[in-house]
Design a protein around this motif. Structure first.
Motif, PDB file in Angstrom:
ATOM      1  N   PHE A 149      -4.730   6.856   3.820  1.00  0.00           N
ATOM      2  CA  PHE A 149      -4.627   5.847   2.775  1.00  0.00           C
ATOM      3  C   PHE A 149      -4.649   6.499   1.405  1.00  0.00           C
ATOM      4  O   PHE A 149      -5.413   7.439   1.166  1.00  0.00           O
TER       5      PHE A 149
ATOM      6  N   THR B 178      -6.762  -1.054   3.555  1.00  0.00           N
ATOM      7  CA  THR B 178      -6.857   0.399   3.462  1.00  0.00           C
ATOM      8  C   THR B 178      -6.568   1.098   4.784  1.00  0.00           C
ATOM      9  O   THR B 178      -6.543   2.319   4.831  1.00  0.00           O
TER      10      THR B 178
ATOM     11  N   GLY C 251       0.823  -1.202   0.000  1.00  0.00           N
ATOM     12  CA  GLY C 251       0.000   0.000   0.000  1.00  0.00           C
ATOM     13  C   GLY C 251       0.859   1.254   0.000  1.00  0.00           C
ATOM     14  O   GLY C 251       2.050   1.216   0.310  1.00  0.00           O
TER      15      GLY C 251
ATOM     16  N   ASP D 288      -7.155  -0.781  -4.979  1.00  0.00           N
ATOM     17  CA  ASP D 288      -8.141   0.106  -4.391  1.00  0.00           C
ATOM     18  C   ASP D 288      -7.489   1.461  -4.202  1.00  0.00           C
ATOM     19  O   ASP D 288      -6.268   1.547  -4.005  1.00  0.00           O
ATOM     20  N   TYR D 289      -8.305   2.525  -4.247  1.00  0.00           N
ATOM     21  CA  TYR D 289      -7.792   3.884  -4.162  1.00  0.00           C
ATOM     22  C   TYR D 289      -8.670   4.739  -3.263  1.00  0.00           C
ATOM     23  O   TYR D 289      -9.887   4.529  -3.168  1.00  0.00           O
ATOM     24  N   ALA D 290      -8.044   5.721  -2.637  1.00  0.00           N
ATOM     25  CA  ALA D 290      -8.816   6.739  -1.935  1.00  0.00           C
ATOM     26  C   ALA D 290      -9.605   7.543  -2.971  1.00  0.00           C
ATOM     27  O   ALA D 290      -9.140   7.738  -4.099  1.00  0.00           O
TER      28      ALA D 290
END
Length: 126
Positions: free
Chosen positions: A47, A108, A35, A59-61
């Protein structure tokens, strides 16, 4: 013990791009989900992006979705964060982190990561 070293930070104008890299010392790097987090002055660490151990799920903010891209190259023991359309609010120290070995998930929350790099400064300013 996994040692992580970030590189690629610097000063960039708004709208510009940077590519951050994170090199891992561990030969079993392929077994770790990875991450990226960031921390701006006076703010908590937040995150940014995550990737599972095989590199096929990410996955993304919300604040970076459609602008940043995380990728993992197990053969080279590296993970990258491509950052496009940078904004002044992206200014922060960016940290690479490795999660629990063999976990099939990505994470996350900072508490779910076991190993951290020392960070690289990204400054977005004209």
């Amino acid at each position: 013990q996994v040692q992580l070293v970030e590189s690629g930070g610097g000063l960039v104008q708004p709208g510009g791009s940077l590519r951050l890299s994170c090199a891992a010392s561990e030969r079993t790097f392929r077994n770790y989900p990875m991450g990226w987090f960031r921390q701006a002055p006076g703010k908590e660490r937040e995150f940014v992006a995550a990737i599972n151990l095989s590199g096929d799920r990410t996955d993304y903010a919300d604040s970076v979705k459609d602008r940043f891209s995380i990728s993992k190259y197990n053969a080279l023991n590296t993970v990258h964060l491509q950052m496009n359309s940078l904004k002044p609010e992206d200014t922060a120290v960016y940290y690479c982190a490795a999660g629990s070995q063999y976990s099939q998930n990505y994470f996350t929350r900072a508490a779910e990561y076991d190993y951290w790099g020392r960070g690289t400064q990204v400054t977005v300013s004209s």
